[in-house]
Design a protein around this motif. Sequence first.
Motif, mmCIF file in Angstrom:
data_model
loop_
_atom_site.group_PDB
_atom_site.id
_atom_site.type_symbol
_atom_site.label_atom_id
_atom_site.label_comp_id
_atom_site.label_asym_id
_atom_site.label_seq_id
_atom_site.Cartn_x
_atom_site.Cartn_y
_atom_site.Cartn_z
ATOM 1 N N MET A 106 0.803 -1.227 0.000
ATOM 2 C CA MET A 106 0.000 0.000 0.000
ATOM 3 C C MET A 106 0.835 1.277 0.000
ATOM 4 S SD MET A 106 -2.871 -1.307 -0.292
ATOM 5 C CE MET A 106 -3.802 0.213 -0.270
ATOM 6 N N TYR B 78 -6.535 7.667 4.117
ATOM 7 C CA TYR B 78 -7.420 6.518 4.350
ATOM 8 C C TYR B 78 -6.808 5.211 3.849
ATOM 9 C CZ TYR B 78 -10.510 10.358 5.318
ATOM 10 O OH TYR B 78 -11.046 11.506 5.844
ATOM 11 N N PHE C 20 -4.221 4.145 5.309
ATOM 12 C CA PHE C 20 -3.783 3.550 6.576
ATOM 13 C C PHE C 20 -4.861 2.628 7.146
ATOM 14 C CE2 PHE C 20 -1.230 7.506 6.580
ATOM 15 C CZ PHE C 20 0.029 6.937 6.712
ATOM 16 N N GLU C 21 -4.414 1.516 7.707
ATOM 17 C CA GLU C 21 -5.340 0.643 8.414
ATOM 18 C C GLU C 21 -5.727 1.283 9.741
ATOM 19 O OE1 GLU C 21 -6.254 -1.530 5.766
ATOM 20 O OE2 GLU C 21 -6.680 -2.726 7.535
ATOM 21 N N ASN C 22 -4.715 1.599 10.528
ATOM 22 C CA ASN C 22 -4.935 2.248 11.818
ATOM 23 C C ASN C 22 -3.810 3.240 12.051
ATOM 24 O OD1 ASN C 22 -7.224 0.510 13.029
ATOM 25 N ND2 ASN C 22 -5.694 -1.004 12.387
ATOM 26 N N VAL C 23 -4.178 4.459 12.354
ATOM 27 C CA VAL C 23 -3.164 5.479 12.617
ATOM 28 C C VAL C 23 -3.816 6.641 13.356
ATOM 29 C CG1 VAL C 23 -3.416 6.916 10.529
ATOM 30 C CG2 VAL C 23 -1.149 6.596 11.538
ATOM 31 N N ALA D 161 -2.428 4.142 16.446
ATOM 32 C CA ALA D 161 -3.813 4.407 16.846
ATOM 33 C C ALA D 161 -4.172 3.652 18.122
ATOM 34 C CB ALA D 161 -4.772 4.005 15.727
ATOM 35 N N LYS E 265 -9.221 2.947 -4.513
ATOM 36 C CA LYS E 265 -9.736 2.962 -3.144
ATOM 37 C C LYS E 265 -9.762 1.540 -2.596
ATOM 38 C CE LYS E 265 -10.366 7.254 -2.446
ATOM 39 N NZ LYS E 265 -9.101 7.454 -3.209
ATOM 40 N N THR E 266 -9.325 1.426 -1.346
ATOM 41 C CA THR E 266 -9.221 0.089 -0.776
ATOM 42 C C THR E 266 -10.262 -0.132 0.301
ATOM 43 O OG1 THR E 266 -7.635 0.971 0.781
ATOM 44 C CG2 THR E 266 -6.759 -0.052 -1.205
ATOM 45 N N TYR E 267 -11.307 0.695 0.293
ATOM 46 C CA TYR E 267 -12.341 0.530 1.307
ATOM 47 C C TYR E 267 -13.692 0.806 0.676
ATOM 48 C CZ TYR E 267 -11.609 5.582 1.242
ATOM 49 O OH TYR E 267 -11.458 6.871 0.825
ATOM 50 N N LEU F 127 -16.418 5.218 4.206
ATOM 51 C CA LEU F 127 -15.656 6.094 5.090
ATOM 52 C C LEU F 127 -16.650 6.793 6.008
ATOM 53 C CD1 LEU F 127 -13.258 7.793 6.064
ATOM 54 C CD2 LEU F 127 -13.577 9.242 4.058
ATOM 55 N N ARG G 182 -9.355 4.238 11.860
ATOM 56 C CA ARG G 182 -9.385 2.817 12.172
ATOM 57 C C ARG G 182 -10.127 2.081 11.068
ATOM 58 N NH1 ARG G 182 -7.908 0.999 16.815
ATOM 59 N NH2 ARG G 182 -7.498 2.428 18.537
ATOM 60 N N THR G 183 -9.690 0.860 10.826
ATOM 61 C CA THR G 183 -10.320 0.069 9.783
ATOM 62 C C THR G 183 -11.034 -1.113 10.421
ATOM 63 O OG1 THR G 183 -8.521 0.697 8.311
ATOM 64 C CG2 THR G 183 -9.920 -1.129 7.608
ATOM 65 N N LYS H 78 -15.238 -3.316 3.950
ATOM 66 C CA LYS H 78 -14.122 -2.698 4.647
ATOM 67 C C LYS H 78 -14.487 -1.238 4.920
ATOM 68 C CE LYS H 78 -9.195 -3.207 4.802
ATOM 69 N NZ LYS H 78 -7.996 -3.694 4.142
ATOM 70 N N LYS I 298 -13.614 2.404 6.835
ATOM 71 C CA LYS I 298 -12.673 3.285 7.510
ATOM 72 C C LYS I 298 -13.454 4.200 8.444
ATOM 73 C CE LYS I 298 -9.060 2.029 5.044
ATOM 74 N NZ LYS I 298 -7.768 1.557 5.542
#
Lengths: 130, 206
Positions: free
Chosen positions: A41, A82, A84-87, A102, B3-5, B8, B48-49, B56, B58
């Motif tokens: 990513m 966005y 990022f998975e978690n940050v 995060a 886009k990977t989600y 949002l 957070r995901t 998925k 965000k």
Amino acid sequence: MDNIQQNKDSTNRSDLVSEEGKNRKSVLCQRCGSKVLCPGMAAFAEKELFLPSMRKKSSLSTTEGTVDGDTLTSHWLVDDMYTFENVGFTNDVGRIKYLICADCEIGPIGWHCLDDKKSFYVALERVNHA
Amino acid sequence: MAKTYDYLLKLLLIGDSGVGKTCLLFRFSEDAFNTTFISTIGIDFKIRTIELDGKKIKLQIWDTAGQERFRTITTAYYRGAMGIMLVYDITNEKSFDNIRNWIRNIEEHASSDVERMVLGNKCDINDKRQVSKERGEKLAIDYGIKFLETSAKSSINVEEAFYTLARDIMSRLNRKMNDSAPSGGGGPVKITESRSKKSFFRCALL
């Protein structure tokens, strides 16, 4: 990215950076293992950035008015936060927002300048790869 | 970059200071590290995901830490918020009474279709409880809002709370999509990969 480096001195870099210049592995918090980025990513990028120390106050020996930290050059770069998975993002320090874990809030692990909305850096030295 | 989600969602945590809002954002509540530098400058928001129903999602979450008086929180703060967690402390009567003030503040300043949820936090400290679960439930029923008692410390219901709020926002977005669909095709709108998810959200927000 155009600044992929294949330095002879960075022997394990090819373990981390794919041929396309992306992160081969997940990027994780060094302290709690929280996932910051999924594999593939982010792009490897070199840029000199100063990041304040990740240590706690007790172990810091700061002289007044200076911030203890490191100038780091190897980073994972993403163009959309966005990704990022978690940050976590800190409040602004001038035009800079620092990135943190995060989950356990250790940091700074990365750097973002408000003048460049498409650049978010995470320092390789401040994260784990798995 | 693609886009990977799929969704949002922008969320806010609201409530009196000391009710443990910030702890709801930790996965390991006792484990917060807070370096000198980070605790000095403070945290603006987190991303957070999560995965919900195969999507998925965000979550972008703001915490009002440090500015908890109603008068200081106005329209600008609520702009773009799709969901709000109203948090009180079950060991603090005043924080519960203030939930009504917070709800009024949201009604004045936030978008009218924002999803809300009430959380009675610190439910692990039962011996110091000042607000019964029934009173929390009743308040939530009065306002037609969902309610959970949570413990950030013991990780009780924290994930459930965020999943519930996220699911409610998604249902609303899907309803909106259906309402604005040109023909009367009843079923849920399928969001295909080719559709730009980002612009979908912008439309939903405005």
